[in-house]
Design a protein around this motif. Structure first.
Motif, PDB file in Angstrom:
ATOM      1  N   LYS A 177      31.440  37.177  31.469  1.00  0.00           N
ATOM      2  CA  LYS A 177      32.078  37.966  32.516  1.00  0.00           C
ATOM      3  C   LYS A 177      33.391  37.334  32.937  1.00  0.00           C
ATOM      4  O   LYS A 177      33.477  36.132  33.131  1.00  0.00           O
ATOM      5  CB  LYS A 177      31.155  38.074  33.730  1.00  0.00           C
ATOM      6  N   LYS A 178      34.399  38.157  33.079  1.00  0.00           N
ATOM      7  CA  LYS A 178      35.686  37.690  33.577  1.00  0.00           C
ATOM      8  C   LYS A 178      36.007  38.438  34.870  1.00  0.00           C
ATOM      9  O   LYS A 178      35.827  39.644  34.954  1.00  0.00           O
ATOM     10  CB  LYS A 178      36.792  37.924  32.540  1.00  0.00           C
ATOM     11  N   VAL A 179      36.475  37.689  35.833  1.00  0.00           N
ATOM     12  CA  VAL A 179      36.833  38.298  37.109  1.00  0.00           C
ATOM     13  C   VAL A 179      38.200  38.962  36.974  1.00  0.00           C
ATOM     14  O   VAL A 179      39.148  38.357  36.489  1.00  0.00           O
ATOM     15  CB  VAL A 179      36.868  37.229  38.224  1.00  0.00           C
ATOM     16  N   ILE A 180      38.277  40.201  37.379  1.00  0.00           N
ATOM     17  CA  ILE A 180      39.538  40.942  37.340  1.00  0.00           C
ATOM     18  C   ILE A 180      40.128  40.943  38.750  1.00  0.00           C
ATOM     19  O   ILE A 180      39.490  41.391  39.702  1.00  0.00           O
ATOM     20  CB  ILE A 180      39.321  42.390  36.851  1.00  0.00           C
ATOM     21  N   TYR A 181      41.321  40.421  38.874  1.00  0.00           N
ATOM     22  CA  TYR A 181      41.956  40.312  40.191  1.00  0.00           C
ATOM     23  C   TYR A 181      42.986  41.423  40.388  1.00  0.00           C
ATOM     24  O   TYR A 181      43.691  41.810  39.465  1.00  0.00           O
ATOM     25  CB  TYR A 181      42.656  38.958  40.339  1.00  0.00           C
ATOM     26  N   GLU A 182      43.052  41.902  41.602  1.00  0.00           N
ATOM     27  CA  GLU A 182      44.094  42.849  42.009  1.00  0.00           C
ATOM     28  C   GLU A 182      45.043  42.106  42.946  1.00  0.00           C
ATOM     29  O   GLU A 182      44.644  41.652  44.020  1.00  0.00           O
ATOM     30  CB  GLU A 182      43.475  44.052  42.716  1.00  0.00           C
ATOM     31  N   TYR A 183      46.289  41.945  42.542  1.00  0.00           N
ATOM     32  CA  TYR A 183      47.196  41.155  43.379  1.00  0.00           C
ATOM     33  C   TYR A 183      48.603  41.758  43.452  1.00  0.00           C
ATOM     34  O   TYR A 183      49.551  41.088  43.863  1.00  0.00           O
ATOM     35  CB  TYR A 183      47.283  39.710  42.862  1.00  0.00           C
ATOM     36  N   GLU A 184      48.749  43.024  43.069  1.00  0.00           N
ATOM     37  CA  GLU A 184      50.088  43.627  43.040  1.00  0.00           C
ATOM     38  C   GLU A 184      50.729  43.673  44.426  1.00  0.00           C
ATOM     39  O   GLU A 184      51.937  43.431  44.575  1.00  0.00           O
ATOM     40  CB  GLU A 184      50.021  45.032  42.438  1.00  0.00           C
ATOM     41  N   LYS A 185      49.922  43.954  45.452  1.00  0.00           N
ATOM     42  CA  LYS A 185      50.460  44.012  46.809  1.00  0.00           C
ATOM     43  C   LYS A 185      50.985  42.637  47.227  1.00  0.00           C
ATOM     44  O   LYS A 185      52.088  42.513  47.772  1.00  0.00           O
ATOM     45  CB  LYS A 185      49.375  44.484  47.779  1.00  0.00           C
ATOM     46  N   GLN A 186      50.188  41.602  46.959  1.00  0.00           N
ATOM     47  CA  GLN A 186      50.576  40.242  47.336  1.00  0.00           C
ATOM     48  C   GLN A 186      51.774  39.759  46.508  1.00  0.00           C
ATOM     49  O   GLN A 186      52.649  39.045  47.009  1.00  0.00           O
ATOM     50  CB  GLN A 186      49.394  39.279  47.171  1.00  0.00           C
ATOM     51  N   LEU A 187      51.812  40.162  45.233  1.00  0.00           N
ATOM     52  CA  LEU A 187      52.926  39.783  44.370  1.00  0.00           C
ATOM     53  C   LEU A 187      54.228  40.407  44.877  1.00  0.00           C
ATOM     54  O   LEU A 187      55.290  39.762  44.866  1.00  0.00           O
ATOM     55  CB  LEU A 187      52.650  40.229  42.930  1.00  0.00           C
ATOM     56  N   LYS A 188      54.140  41.631  45.360  1.00  0.00           N
ATOM     57  CA  LYS A 188      55.314  42.292  45.930  1.00  0.00           C
ATOM     58  C   LYS A 188      55.794  41.535  47.170  1.00  0.00           C
ATOM     59  O   LYS A 188      57.009  41.370  47.380  1.00  0.00           O
ATOM     60  CB  LYS A 188      54.966  43.738  46.277  1.00  0.00           C
ATOM     61  N   GLN A 189      54.838  41.065  47.977  1.00  0.00           N
ATOM     62  CA  GLN A 189      55.207  40.275  49.158  1.00  0.00           C
ATOM     63  C   GLN A 189      55.932  38.992  48.751  1.00  0.00           C
ATOM     64  O   GLN A 189      56.924  38.595  49.372  1.00  0.00           O
ATOM     65  CB  GLN A 189      53.955  39.920  49.967  1.00  0.00           C
ATOM     66  N   LEU A 190      55.440  38.345  47.709  1.00  0.00           N
ATOM     67  CA  LEU A 190      56.065  37.109  47.237  1.00  0.00           C
ATOM     68  C   LEU A 190      57.476  37.382  46.725  1.00  0.00           C
ATOM     69  O   LEU A 190      58.420  36.634  47.027  1.00  0.00           O
ATOM     70  CB  LEU A 190      55.217  36.471  46.140  1.00  0.00           C
TER      71      LEU A 190
END
Length: 536
Positions: A177-190
């Motif tokens: 199992k691999k964890v799939i991360y959602e981080y587009e919102k945070q990446l936009k903030q960065l």
């Protein structure tokens, strides 16, 4: 029909395990019968703590699972410190312990300790197996836990009746199992913060080396022209002589606090508060962003970033470097040289005897290349390595940093020799720490290893003595009453022993020891730390 021991060995082989480090017990006989001829090497250490530390460093250097073994009771308690060390330095280790038969597990049963509870605080998961048919699925689940970020050790105890229990059939379950991360919102903030910030500093921690994201990180650092500091464990992620490298992060450095406190944005890549640095060091900074494979360790008082970009660090960096070029126009850094931690040794160290620690680091640097490995024990010499030994590649220096365990260097260097047999391996320890696992010299000699041990000999627990003097003005119980003859001790174990009698002896002795390709111990008298300055 297969018994539990056979299922265990087959499961380890399915997971490409090549080594088990540890000490055999007298109750797990079925397991060692199955090990014979299995293709898995049982590396017999003289102490279970050493086995755990070897598994830890083997995993760090190879990227593979480290496996260690102990018997029940005192064997398992011996192993505990090494597993705690792997936990705080985030290494993927599977620790296996034998245990009494299920019907003998009760209070006051001879050598019985509840190992599942014992290892719980220092592992990601601690289990006991109750049925032989569960061995495969349980071991595979534990391995998946150990290898998932944030990485760390797991422990399993196997009762002896389960090792001999017969099984007609069992389920083979291997979780990928691999964890799939959602981080587009945070990446936009960065991205927005990078665009709006004039003063930006990066902090590079151990997570960058574990994820092997250092090349992509260097591309990002250079593209955005961002100066950076590294933690002790992040040292070498980007070469020491890189123009944007400002030095090693230290909570004791007032200069670092002043620099970080003035920043508009701090981006912490793979940073972990377990290394001893908390958010107090950047008090005053406007924004802090955490970029890692997992959520921050610690709590709100130790590390509370404004934005958390959680996901595969390589993937995140890929998206950052492919950002719209219009967003990366930044002003040149006008005070870069003022941000750097400059470390200059005191004058006269080349003639000083006993030797100054900076002289030892200088001479060692002259005989080793960036492809070689230095292993540090814990003590004031670790500070000297951090200050003076230049590191330009990941894992060029191996520390025990989270738990900071004395006695680490001897077994850790043995694992380094196994993982990287073509590299020169030098371990540096104080005379106190060296004696804590000195028995493993016999193991290293027996295994025909090639390791050079530098014993920084000040006749004391130097850090303890120094701290006592700093805080109270007196010292007690920190000096050794009798001098140790490490040259003779080494010879007694079958190693080569050397003593340094004047400063000019060190380089030729190092070259002779390294060329011998044997286990060597170099006794280096050094100045007591309370008598010298570490830098100008």
């Amino acid at each position: 029909m297969l018994n539990g021991a056979k299922i265990l060995i087959d499961t380890l082989k399915e997971n490409n395990v090549e080594y088990i480090f540890g000490v055999p017990g007298d109750i797990e006989n079925e397991l060692f019968k199955e090990l014979q001829g299995s293709g898995i090497t049982f590396f017999n250490t003289m102490h279970e703590q050493s086995g755990a530390m070897m598994a830890d460093v083997y995993s760090r250097l190879t990227g593979k699972l480290g496996v260690c073994f102990s018997t029940l009771g005192p064997g398992a308690t011996n192993m505990l410190t090494g597993i705690a060390n792997a936990d705080q330095d985030r290494s993927s280790v599977l620790a296996i312990s034998g245990q009494l038969a299920l019907d003998q597990q009760y209070r006051d049963s001879h050598q019985y300790i509840d190992l599942e509870k014992l290892f719980e605080p220092v592992t990601k998961s601690s289990r006991m197996i109750y049925r032989a048919k569960d061995i495969n699925s349980t071991i595979n689940e534990l391995i998946n836990i150990a290898e998932t970020e944030t990485k760390g050790p797991v422990h399993v105890s196997i009762p002896i009746n389960i090792l001999t229990e017969k099984v007609k059939n069992y389920r083979t379950i291997k979780s990928n199992k691999k964890v799939i991360y959602e981080y587009e919102k945070q990446l936009k903030q960065l991205r927005t913060l990078i665009h709006k910030s004039d003063k930006i500093v990066a902090i590079i921690g151990n997570g960058v080396i574990r994820s092997k994201s250092y090349e992509k990180l260097q591309e990002f650092i250079e593209l955005f022209n961002i100066p950076f500091y590294t933690s002790f464990q992040g040292k070498g992620a980007i070469q020491n002589n890189h123009k944007l490298n400002c030095g090693v992060l230290s909570r004791h450095s007032q200069k670092v606090k002043e620099v970080l406190g003035k920043q508009d944005l701090i981006i912490a890549f793979g940073f972990d508060v377990i290394e001893g640095v908390t958010q107090d060091i950047w008090k005053g900074a406007k924004k802090v962003v955490h970029v890692d494979n997992n959520t921050p360790s610690g709590d709100n008082t130790t590390y509370y970033p404004d934005v958390e970009v959680i996901g595969d660090i390589n993937d995140i960096l890929n998206k950052l470097v492919n950002i719209n070029p219009g967003l990366i126009e930044r002003q040149p850094i006008t005070n870069l040289e003022d941000m750097k931690i400059r470390v200059t040794p005191p004058d006269g160290i080349d003639e000083m005897y006993p030797l100054h620690p900076a002289k030892v680091m200088k001479d060692l640097s002259s005989v080793l290349s960036d492809d070689d490995i230095v292993v540090s024990d814990v003590g004031l010499h670790k500070q000297a390595i951090g200050l003076y030994y230049e590191v330009n590649k990941p894992n060029q220096v191996i520390f025990s940093n989270g738990l900071s365990t004395m006695g680490f260097a001897v077994p850790a260097s043995m694992a380094a020799n196994i993982a990287c047999p073509d590299k020169k391996i030098v371990a540096i320890a104080g005379d106190g720490g060296f004696q804590m696992n000195i028995q493993e010299l016999a193991t290293a000699v027996e295994q025909n290893q090639s390791i050079v041990y530098i014993v920084m000999n000040d006749g004391a627990y130097g850090m303890v003595k120094n701290k006592q003097l700093e805080t109270t003005g007196v010292h007690h119980a920190a000096d050794f009453k009798q001098a140790r003859d490490f040259k003779s001790i080494a010879t007694g174990f079958g190693a080569l022993g050397f003593s340094i009698n004047e400063p000019k002896d060190l380089i030729p002795t190092l070259m002779l020891a390294l060329s011998s390709k044997k286990v060597c111990v170099i006794d280096v008298p050094i100045q007591q730390y309370n008598n010298i300055k570490m830098m100008k």
